[in-house]
Design a protein around this motif. Structure first.
Motif, PDB file in Angstrom:
ATOM      1  N   LEU A 118       0.838  -1.203   0.000  1.00  0.00           N
ATOM      2  CA  LEU A 118       0.000   0.000   0.000  1.00  0.00           C
ATOM      3  C   LEU A 118       0.869   1.248   0.000  1.00  0.00           C
ATOM      4  O   LEU A 118       0.640   2.185  -0.754  1.00  0.00           O
ATOM      5  N   PHE A 119       1.882   1.235   0.866  1.00  0.00           N
ATOM      6  CA  PHE A 119       2.730   2.423   0.987  1.00  0.00           C
ATOM      7  C   PHE A 119       3.396   2.750  -0.354  1.00  0.00           C
ATOM      8  O   PHE A 119       3.459   3.911  -0.761  1.00  0.00           O
ATOM      9  N   LYS A 120       3.840   1.710  -1.046  1.00  0.00           N
ATOM     10  CA  LYS A 120       4.495   1.974  -2.331  1.00  0.00           C
ATOM     11  C   LYS A 120       3.481   2.366  -3.403  1.00  0.00           C
ATOM     12  O   LYS A 120       3.815   3.102  -4.325  1.00  0.00           O
ATOM     13  N   ASP A 121       2.229   1.875  -3.254  1.00  0.00           N
ATOM     14  CA  ASP A 121       1.189   2.255  -4.217  1.00  0.00           C
ATOM     15  C   ASP A 121       0.832   3.729  -4.134  1.00  0.00           C
ATOM     16  O   ASP A 121       0.163   4.251  -5.027  1.00  0.00           O
ATOM     17  N   THR A 122       1.247   4.398  -3.059  1.00  0.00           N
ATOM     18  CA  THR A 122       0.922   5.830  -2.967  1.00  0.00           C
ATOM     19  C   THR A 122       1.597   6.613  -4.086  1.00  0.00           C
ATOM     20  O   THR A 122       1.197   7.729  -4.371  1.00  0.00           O
ATOM     21  N   THR A 123       2.600   6.016  -4.737  1.00  0.00           N
ATOM     22  CA  THR A 123       3.228   6.721  -5.857  1.00  0.00           C
ATOM     23  C   THR A 123       2.253   6.911  -7.015  1.00  0.00           C
ATOM     24  O   THR A 123       2.499   7.708  -7.916  1.00  0.00           O
ATOM     25  N   LEU A 124       1.124   6.166  -6.984  1.00  0.00           N
ATOM     26  CA  LEU A 124       0.150   6.283  -8.064  1.00  0.00           C
ATOM     27  C   LEU A 124      -0.614   7.599  -8.030  1.00  0.00           C
ATOM     28  O   LEU A 124      -1.384   7.886  -8.952  1.00  0.00           O
ATOM     29  N   VAL A 125      -0.411   8.425  -6.998  1.00  0.00           N
ATOM     30  CA  VAL A 125      -1.062   9.747  -7.004  1.00  0.00           C
ATOM     31  C   VAL A 125      -0.637  10.538  -8.227  1.00  0.00           C
ATOM     32  O   VAL A 125      -1.248  11.541  -8.579  1.00  0.00           O
ATOM     33  N   ILE A 126       0.387  10.064  -8.891  1.00  0.00           N
ATOM     34  CA  ILE A 126       0.856  10.757 -10.092  1.00  0.00           C
ATOM     35  C   ILE A 126      -0.246  10.847 -11.149  1.00  0.00           C
ATOM     36  O   ILE A 126      -0.276  11.784 -11.944  1.00  0.00           O
ATOM     37  N   ILE A 127      -1.195   9.888 -11.122  1.00  0.00           N
ATOM     38  CA  ILE A 127      -2.222   9.933 -12.169  1.00  0.00           C
ATOM     39  C   ILE A 127      -3.269  11.010 -11.930  1.00  0.00           C
ATOM     40  O   ILE A 127      -4.057  11.311 -12.813  1.00  0.00           O
ATOM     41  N   ILE A 128      -3.305  11.617 -10.733  1.00  0.00           N
ATOM     42  CA  ILE A 128      -4.182  12.786 -10.588  1.00  0.00           C
ATOM     43  C   ILE A 128      -3.354  14.055 -10.656  1.00  0.00           C
ATOM     44  O   ILE A 128      -3.791  15.133 -10.236  1.00  0.00           O
ATOM     45  N   GLY A 129      -2.147  13.933 -11.176  1.00  0.00           N
ATOM     46  CA  GLY A 129      -1.344  15.115 -11.413  1.00  0.00           C
ATOM     47  C   GLY A 129      -0.636  15.661 -10.188  1.00  0.00           C
ATOM     48  O   GLY A 129      -0.165  16.793 -10.193  1.00  0.00           O
ATOM     49  N   LEU A 130      -0.583  14.864  -9.124  1.00  0.00           N
ATOM     50  CA  LEU A 130       0.191  15.305  -7.954  1.00  0.00           C
ATOM     51  C   LEU A 130       1.618  14.788  -8.080  1.00  0.00           C
ATOM     52  O   LEU A 130       1.860  13.736  -8.668  1.00  0.00           O
ATOM     53  N   PHE A 131       2.555  15.542  -7.513  1.00  0.00           N
ATOM     54  CA  PHE A 131       3.953  15.149  -7.612  1.00  0.00           C
ATOM     55  C   PHE A 131       4.466  14.655  -6.273  1.00  0.00           C
ATOM     56  O   PHE A 131       4.888  15.437  -5.426  1.00  0.00           O
ATOM     57  N   ASP A 132       4.392  13.346  -6.092  1.00  0.00           N
ATOM     58  CA  ASP A 132       4.963  12.752  -4.880  1.00  0.00           C
ATOM     59  C   ASP A 132       6.475  12.683  -5.060  1.00  0.00           C
ATOM     60  O   ASP A 132       7.023  13.321  -5.951  1.00  0.00           O
ATOM     61  N   ILE A 133       7.149  11.899  -4.272  1.00  0.00           N
ATOM     62  CA  ILE A 133       8.612  11.917  -4.344  1.00  0.00           C
ATOM     63  C   ILE A 133       9.112  11.438  -5.703  1.00  0.00           C
ATOM     64  O   ILE A 133      10.094  11.967  -6.230  1.00  0.00           O
ATOM     65  N   LEU A 134       8.403  10.487  -6.298  1.00  0.00           N
ATOM     66  CA  LEU A 134       8.817  10.061  -7.640  1.00  0.00           C
ATOM     67  C   LEU A 134       8.559  11.162  -8.665  1.00  0.00           C
ATOM     68  O   LEU A 134       9.353  11.386  -9.576  1.00  0.00           O
ATOM     69  N   GLY A 135       7.437  11.834  -8.512  1.00  0.00           N
ATOM     70  CA  GLY A 135       7.109  12.952  -9.390  1.00  0.00           C
ATOM     71  C   GLY A 135       8.160  14.042  -9.288  1.00  0.00           C
ATOM     72  O   GLY A 135       8.593  14.624 -10.306  1.00  0.00           O
ATOM     73  N   GLN A 136       8.609  14.316  -8.075  1.00  0.00           N
ATOM     74  CA  GLN A 136       9.653  15.323  -7.871  1.00  0.00           C
ATOM     75  C   GLN A 136      10.948  14.897  -8.548  1.00  0.00           C
ATOM     76  O   GLN A 136      11.662  15.724  -9.119  1.00  0.00           O
ATOM     77  N   ALA A 137      11.233  13.572  -8.464  1.00  0.00           N
ATOM     78  CA  ALA A 137      12.446  13.078  -9.123  1.00  0.00           C
ATOM     79  C   ALA A 137      12.371  13.355 -10.627  1.00  0.00           C
ATOM     80  O   ALA A 137      13.297  13.885 -11.228  1.00  0.00           O
ATOM     81  N   ARG A 138      11.210  13.040 -11.228  1.00  0.00           N
ATOM     82  CA  ARG A 138      11.041  13.280 -12.665  1.00  0.00           C
ATOM     83  C   ARG A 138      11.179  14.759 -12.986  1.00  0.00           C
ATOM     84  O   ARG A 138      11.789  15.139 -13.980  1.00  0.00           O
TER      85      ARG A 138
END
Lengths: 371, 246
Positions: free
Chosen positions: A304-324
């Motif tokens: 579940l914790f790792k699935d939180t990276t999927l917030v990217i599909i609503i256009g939010l930038f989590d830590i992975l989004g920030q990396a990109r």
């Protein structure tokens, strides 16, 4: 044949002796585990070679040849090792996302308060636990207030959430909510009442049978078609609800496995004492079933914790989004492709590994089998 | 008979198509001690499990301490409060200490304050001679000790009736004695007891009546001396011959 052949008598009982030398201790361990057979010796040598060929270059890249100071990509260009110079410049973005800089103390305070709340929940003998548990119970309210605003605090909309703080918020909320929902679903699936059972089974199977990303698109796009025009549900809340429901379906199945491992005699003994269904479940059955289910539950939590990276599909930038984002930033482009992912991985690994270690400790603490 | 604490009449029960209890009629007086024996599959365990509704019956009536067992969950729970049960597999709660096992029901069902429940539990643990194990977990005890804890745990609810479902069948021979001693002690204190067991020594020592069951029915019923010395039916003779000769 003389009948003495069947007689045997020992003069005195034998005392216990220490184990033979070379079977215990470091040498004994190595002989038994690393060099016990030609095949095992071969495996040991191959493993040593792999370690030797991976670890030194990795250290060279990450530390010895790395660039730690600088203000832009120019300071890193041409270096053989990693470029860590961006961390000093950009770490805030990785942690807070676009949360307004002047309000970031609120995030810090929320995290600071999280530490005692977690301690009171997770550590059995923490001092003041009696009142601490109440604090922990209200922590989600306090944290929401701090992060979103209200009661005099300026409002920060959830689309400003980002970075690792976003992963933490979504992950923690999911973990805290999915466990009770999962327990209820597991009990529902084993209920004698047909309606409860059918609803639970349907829910679990539907949620589990659809990819999470599909559920998220449903929550974001299709839900609007069913909701009344004037109702607007926060996008982040939708994602969190879906991630939570998704995890709770898995947790329900994990706990169902635990419930099935409890012998019928435990139910009978509890019933024979006059305990009703809920007391029996709360005091006798669930404590045992949950203990057995700990590895599976923590497994689901980590997922579940790792699935939180999927917030990217609503256009939010989590830590992975920030990396990109940083990878495509003109100031750093081309120099931080690996480094940003490494840092994100470290953040996730620290949290997930902690969960894993805690669960192992918890299993040991709850072990009452007698050794 | 108005002075009977358990009154079973016309009891029939089926497991699916299998007719496991057939027209059972049994009255148990207060303070009476009854031993039920019979070959395996004869329905003896099922019979006593009907008394606290661990099994549902389809026909006939069971009245326990003035309350008839029905589908009413309140009636069932109130009967279960008055009826203690000891199982073949002990069924102690492994995640709780011995003391917690003994205080759980008094605290949560009888609403006793914790301290009072603990004092009382220690009293019963002394009575079954293991007060020194109170803070251990069941997994740390021997089978005989576990079964004695199970007896103490039931007694903590101050039951009017105690049901024993083959209490010594899962024990090593050297531990059977310590459990039987506790049961004899309990019988002599005037507890109403229904005991499913093959311990014929126990039966002849404390039972007021011995009941022999086969094929889901009560085949023979008598006082112990008559039962053992002059069994009437052939089934009883065969059964006694088998268990006493080995």
């Amino acid at each position: 044949m003389s009948d003495t052949a069947f007689h045997r008598r020992q003069a005195e009982m034998l005392p216990s002796r220490p184990a033979p030398a070379g079977q215990t201790g470091a040498v004994g361990w190595m002989r038994a585990n690393l060099f016990s057979s030609p095949f095992n010796i071969l495996l040991t040598l191959i493993s040593l070679f792999l370690l030797w060929s991976i670890i030194p270059p990795a250290f060279d890249w990450a530390f010895f040849d790395a660039e730690f100071v600088g203000t832009s990509r120019d300071d890193c260009v041409g270096g053989a090792g990693a470029c860590w110079a961006w961390i000093d410049q950009r770490i805030d973005q990785f942690v807070y996302g676009f949360y307004p800089a002047e309000s970031r103390w609120r995030v810090n305070l929320a995290v600071l308060l999280l530490i005692p709340a977690l301690a009171w929940v997770l550590i059995e003998k923490a001092p003041g636990a009696r009142y601490g548990r109440w604090f922990a119970l209200f922590y989600p309210v306090i944290a929401t207030l701090l992060l979103v605003g209200g009661l005099g605090l300026e409002e920060v909309t959830t689309d400003k959430f980002g970075g690792f703080m976003l992963n933490l918020v979504a992950g923690l909320a999911g973990i805290v909510l999915s466990l009770p929902i999962g327990i209820l679903l597991a009990l529902g699936r084993r209920s004698k009442l047909p309606v409860v059972r059918v609803v639970s089974v349907t829910f679990i199977e539907v949620i589990r049978g659809v990819p999470l990303i599909t559920l998220l698109f449903v929550a974001i796009v299709i839900l609007n078609l069913f909701l009344p025009q004037n109702v607007s549900l926060d996008q982040l809340a939708r994602v969190m609800i879906m991630v939570t429901l998704f995890a709770s379906a898995y947790i329900a199945e994990v706990i169902r496995g635990g419930l099935q491992a409890i012998p019928a005699g435990q139910y009978e003994a509890a019933q024979a004492m006059g305990l009703g269904y809920w007391k029996m479940m709360r005091l006798i059955i669930l404590p045992q079933a949950l203990k057995i289910s700990i590895p599976g539950i923590v497994n689901t939590f980590i997922g579940l914790f790792k699935d939180t990276t999927l917030v990217i599909i609503i256009g939010l930038f989590d830590i992975l989004g920030q990396a990109r984002l940083l990878q495509t930033n003109p100031e750093w482009i081309g120099e931080v492709d690996h480094e940003t992912y490494v840092l994100a991985s470290v953040f996730f690994f620290v949290i997930c590994f902690s969960m894993s270690r805690y669960s192992i400790g918890l299993e040991k603490r709850l072990d009452t089998s007698g050794r | 008979m108005s002075d009977s604490i358990i009154s079973i009449s016309g009891l029939n029960k089926w497991f699916g198509e299998f007719h496991v209890l057939r027209d059972i009629n049994l009255d148990v007086a207060s303070q009476e001690r009854i031993v039920i024996c019979g070959p395996s599959g004869s329905g003896k365990s099922t019979l006593i499990r009907c008394i606290n509704r661990l099994e549902e019956h389809q026909e006939g009536s069971i009245i326990v301490d003035g309350t008839e067992l029905s589908h009413d969950i309140k009636d069932i729970d109130s009967i279960r409060r008055e009826v203690g049960m000891v199982f073949q597999q002990f069924n102690l709660f492994p995640h709780l200490t011995v003391l917690e096992n003994c205080t759980l029901a008094p605290i949560w069902v009888r609403k006793l304050p914790r301290e009072e429940a603990e004092t009382q539990a220690m009293g019963y643990l002394e009575r079954v001679r293991i007060p020194d194990q109170a803070n251990k977990y069941p997994g740390q005890l021997s089978g005989g000790q576990q079964q004695r804890v199970a007896i103490a745990r039931s007694l903590c609810m101050h039951p009017k009736i105690m049901l024993f479902d083959e209490p010594t069948s899962a024990l090593d021979p050297e531990m059977i004695k310590e459990v039987l001693e506790v049961m004899v002690d309990l019988a002599q204190s005037g507890m109403t007891m229904l005991v499913v067991t093959h311990e014929m020594g126990f039966a002849s020592q404390v039972a007021d009546r011995v009941i022999f069951m086969d094929d889901g029915q009560i085949v023979e019923e008598n006082i112990p001396s008559e039962f053992f010395e002059n069994p009437r039916s052939d089934r009883t003779k065969l059964f006694l011959g088998q268990i006493l000769s080995h």
